[in-house]
Design an enzyme around this catalytic site. Structure first.
Site, short mmCIF file in Angstrom:
data_model
loop_
_atom_site.label_atom_id
_atom_site.label_comp_id
_atom_site.label_asym_id
_atom_site.label_seq_id
_atom_site.Cartn_x
_atom_site.Cartn_y
_atom_site.Cartn_z
N ASP A 49 -40.77 -83.13 6.68
CA ASP A 49 -41.33 -84.00 7.73
C ASP A 49 -42.82 -83.68 7.93
O ASP A 49 -43.52 -84.35 8.68
CB ASP A 49 -40.54 -83.91 9.05
N ASP A 88 -35.68 -83.65 4.83
CA ASP A 88 -35.91 -82.92 6.09
C ASP A 88 -35.57 -83.82 7.27
O ASP A 88 -36.14 -84.90 7.43
CB ASP A 88 -37.41 -82.57 6.12
N GLU A 187 -40.19 -69.37 8.45
CA GLU A 187 -41.58 -69.82 8.56
C GLU A 187 -42.37 -68.96 9.54
O GLU A 187 -41.95 -68.75 10.69
CB GLU A 187 -41.63 -71.29 9.02
O1 KIV Z 1 -41.86 -80.14 6.65
C1 KIV Z 1 -42.04 -79.28 5.77
O2 KIV Z 1 -42.74 -79.49 4.77
C2 KIV Z 1 -41.40 -77.98 5.95
C3 KIV Z 1 -41.76 -76.88 5.02
C4 KIV Z 1 -43.15 -76.46 5.21
C5 KIV Z 1 -40.82 -75.74 5.09
O3 KIV Z 1 -40.61 -77.83 6.84
#
Ligand code: KIV
Length: 270
Positions: A49, A88, A187
């Protein structure tokens, strides 16, 4: 030449961890980037996301919706032959109820062609993740600095600094493993707790700003190729400056058009 690499599934990552093979994840949001990353042999591609920020130029990820995520996920899945593609789940697509979370997670597989989903949250999200994994949808967890909660954290701040915060992260990681996650993103957390979590779990950890002792690394592709904002987090290594290169190419093209140097005869149909 035929591609002889095996298709990587959500189950492959635990085998890789057992063998001590570092796991490589990058993000992609479009067909041709996904193809390039797959050709390069990355193990996993996350349709993050983060696209809200690096593709649409928003200040955070909170306005990203299912309707935005699904077409990008479908384009990436269609491009990829070997890597494992994960979609995501955007803000408010899984927080309100089990039923909504399951419905939206399922859409990433049925409409987006992904192999599974990622969602943010610690021990408080474990029961919901269990419901999703129980019906056969693989889930990647995400703990530490979870960007959908920036308003709770008061900004993009490193997590796991106090003993209490470290305990919460470890308990969360164990609960997410128990809930059936196939792996999890750590993270922006201190390296010591990232190492402890990675050693305590059978499933692999994918670090982003979590030091070198996780089972793999995941970063936003735009960050490492210089196609995102001016702020470069400490953990990002910039391999290329695509922003500068694009400006150079666009100015050269403009100069060629304005001078009559483009198109040439060989670039014309006669
Ligand atoms: O949204 C994203 O790209 C992520 C990664 C950085 C882990 O959650």
């Amino acid at each position: 030449m035929a591609d002889t690499r095996d298709k990587i599934t959500t189950l492959s990552f635990t085998h890789m961890k057992k063998k001590g093979k570092k796991i490589v994840w990058l993000t992609a949001y479009d067909y041709y980037t996904a193809r390039a990353l797959d050709d390069a042999g990355v193990d996993g591609i996350l349709v993050g996301d983060s696209l809200g920020m690096v593709v649409y130029g928003k200040k955070d990820t909170l306005s990203v919706t299912m309707e935005v995520m699904l077409p990008h996920t479908e384009a990436v899945s269609r491009a990829v032959q070997n890597a494992c593609v994960i979609g995501d789940m955007p803000f408010m697509s899984y927080q309100t109820s089990d039923a909504e979370a399951i419905h939206n997670a399922g859409r990433f597989l049925s409409e987006g062609g992904a192999a599974g989903v990622k969602l943010e949250g610690g021990i408080e999200m474990a029961a919901r993740i269990r419901r999703i994994t129980e019906i056969g949808i693989p889930v990647m967890g995400h703990i530490g600095l979870t960007p959908q909660s920036i308003n709770k954290f008061g900004g993009y701040k490193v997590q796991g600094k106090t003993d209490q915060a470290k305990n919460y992260l470890l308990e969360s990681a164990l609960a997410l493993q128990e809930a059936g996650c196939f792996g999890m993103v750590l993270e922006a957390i201190k390296s010591d707790i990232a190492q402890k979590i990675s050693q305590s779990l059978e499933i692999p950890t994918f670090g982003i700003g979590a030091g070198s002792l996780t089972d793999g690394q995941i970063v936003v592709t735009n960050d490492i190729v210089g196609a995102s904002g001016d702020f470069v987090p400490k953990f990002v290594r910039r391999y290329f400056d695509l922003g500068a290169k694009l400006r150079e190419v666009a100015s050269q093209f403009a100069a060629d058009v304005r001078s009559g140097n483009y198109p040439s005869e060989s670039e014309s149909y006669g």
